[in-house]
Design an enzyme around this catalytic site. Sequence first.
Site, PDB file in Angstrom:
ATOM      1  N   TYR A 299       0.834  -1.191   0.000  1.00 31.00           N
ATOM      2  CA  TYR A 299       0.000   0.000   0.000  1.00 31.00           C
ATOM      3  C   TYR A 299       0.877   1.252   0.000  1.00 31.00           C
ATOM      4  O   TYR A 299       0.435   2.318   0.382  1.00 31.00           O
ATOM      5  CB  TYR A 299      -0.895   0.039   1.244  1.00 31.00           C
TER       6      TYR A 299
ATOM      7  N   ASP B  86      -4.503   1.434   9.704  1.00 31.02           N
ATOM      8  CA  ASP B  86      -4.455   1.167   8.262  1.00 31.02           C
ATOM      9  C   ASP B  86      -3.850   2.380   7.584  1.00 31.02           C
ATOM     10  O   ASP B  86      -4.067   3.517   8.025  1.00 31.02           O
ATOM     11  CB  ASP B  86      -5.881   1.025   7.703  1.00 31.02           C
TER      12      ASP B  86
ATOM     13  N   HIS C 164     -16.384   0.982  14.770  1.00 33.55           N
ATOM     14  CA  HIS C 164     -16.395   0.842  13.310  1.00 33.55           C
ATOM     15  C   HIS C 164     -17.470   1.784  12.743  1.00 33.55           C
ATOM     16  O   HIS C 164     -18.609   1.789  13.233  1.00 33.55           O
ATOM     17  CB  HIS C 164     -16.730  -0.613  12.978  1.00 33.55           C
TER      18      HIS C 164
ATOM     19  N   THR D 272     -21.119  -7.581  12.764  1.00 33.24           N
ATOM     20  CA  THR D 272     -20.581  -8.653  11.918  1.00 33.24           C
ATOM     21  C   THR D 272     -19.447  -9.401  12.627  1.00 33.24           C
ATOM     22  O   THR D 272     -18.371  -9.612  12.082  1.00 33.24           O
ATOM     23  CB  THR D 272     -20.109  -8.106  10.547  1.00 33.24           C
TER      24      THR D 272
ATOM     25  N   GLU E  79      -9.852  -8.410  12.233  1.00 31.14           N
ATOM     26  CA  GLU E  79     -10.855  -7.571  12.891  1.00 31.14           C
ATOM     27  C   GLU E  79     -11.792  -8.413  13.766  1.00 31.14           C
ATOM     28  O   GLU E  79     -12.208  -7.980  14.844  1.00 31.14           O
ATOM     29  CB  GLU E  79     -11.659  -6.796  11.843  1.00 31.14           C
TER      30      GLU E  79
ATOM     31  N   ASP F 213     -15.337   6.746   6.554  1.00 30.42           N
ATOM     32  CA  ASP F 213     -15.251   6.539   5.116  1.00 30.42           C
ATOM     33  C   ASP F 213     -16.376   7.344   4.459  1.00 30.42           C
ATOM     34  O   ASP F 213     -17.541   6.947   4.508  1.00 30.42           O
ATOM     35  CB  ASP F 213     -15.394   5.045   4.796  1.00 30.42           C
TER      36      ASP F 213
HETATM   37  C1  GAL Z   1     -16.764  -3.097   5.928  1.00 31.96           C
HETATM   38  C2  GAL Z   1     -15.261  -2.922   5.848  1.00 31.96           C
HETATM   39  C3  GAL Z   1     -14.576  -4.240   6.156  1.00 31.96           C
HETATM   40  C4  GAL Z   1     -15.088  -4.794   7.474  1.00 31.96           C
HETATM   41  C5  GAL Z   1     -16.592  -4.885   7.445  1.00 31.96           C
HETATM   42  C6  GAL Z   1     -17.153  -5.440   8.736  1.00 31.96           C
HETATM   43  O1  GAL Z   1     -17.402  -1.854   5.789  1.00 31.96           O
HETATM   44  O2  GAL Z   1     -14.906  -2.505   4.552  1.00 31.96           O
HETATM   45  O3  GAL Z   1     -13.180  -4.047   6.196  1.00 31.96           O
HETATM   46  O4  GAL Z   1     -14.670  -3.965   8.519  1.00 31.96           O
HETATM   47  O5  GAL Z   1     -17.156  -3.628   7.175  1.00 31.96           O
HETATM   48  O6  GAL Z   1     -18.512  -5.754   8.568  1.00 31.96           O
HETATM   49 MN    MN Z   2      -8.469   0.186   4.835  1.00 37.04          MN
END
Ligand code: GAL
Ligand code: MN
Length: 235
Positions: free
Chosen positions: A8, A93, A115, A127, A185, A208
């Site tokens: 990266y 990251d 998150h 998740t 994660e 993001d």
């Molecule tokens: C997304 C992310 C992944 C992971 C996932 C968990 O938005 O891009 O890297 O964190 O959520 O559900």
């Molecule tokens: Mn990333």
Amino acid sequence: MLVFGLRYVVFLELFLQTAEKHFMVGHRVTYYIFTDRPADVPSVPLAEGRQLVVLEVRNYARWQDVSMHRMEMISNFSRQRFLHEVDYLVCVDVDMKFSDHVGVEILSPLFGTLHPGFYRAARQDFTYERRPQSQAYIPRDEGDFYYAGGFFGGLVVEVLQLTTACHQAMVVDRANGIEAVWHDESHLNRYLLYHKPTKVLSPEYLWDERMLQRPPFLRKLCYVAVPKNHAEIRN
Ligand code: GAL
Ligand code: MN
């Protein structure tokens, strides 16, 4: 601070430039850059008291393995050098840039970050890894938060314990032929459920905009994703 630049490196320049502007300004900072391409690390002018250390590590064919092996790399380097060189580790990251102040307010013995995709979600919708066969398993009726893999840290000794435990859990999973749904994660989430962090950062510390726009109630987006082509960059 630890940064993961494996394959990266294209993101490093903007990362470092914006970190110099916003990250721990006025404090001593060591950027530890993990990369398989030391020659491609850009040279960015750093303020006094700040230095960059390139740590050469091996690459892996699958991005999932690159991501997961970060736990092993942090664990090993923590024992070998970070314990003797720095007080705190901030593990992030690198496909991101700083866009507002990030200072000592984040520091605590062990901290995680909400998150951005799940800070409003119900626990049963997190998740987490849901298969009991995995070491990252969390049952539906447990869990405080869904933490992001891309921004965590604390005292070196705490991060050493966390990364060692996550790495060992991944070794066991591999031996059992299972890979947690969100890789490192998932293991981070399991660890932080049973070893409560002493501080939880808001998703303003890992956002993001392309995925989530910019809700008006989030005043300070401090560290934000840089748009990338996932398919191109990961493989
Ligand atoms: C997304 C992310 C992944 C992971 C996932 C968990 O938005 O891009 O890297 O964190 O959520 O559900
Ligand atoms: Mn990333």
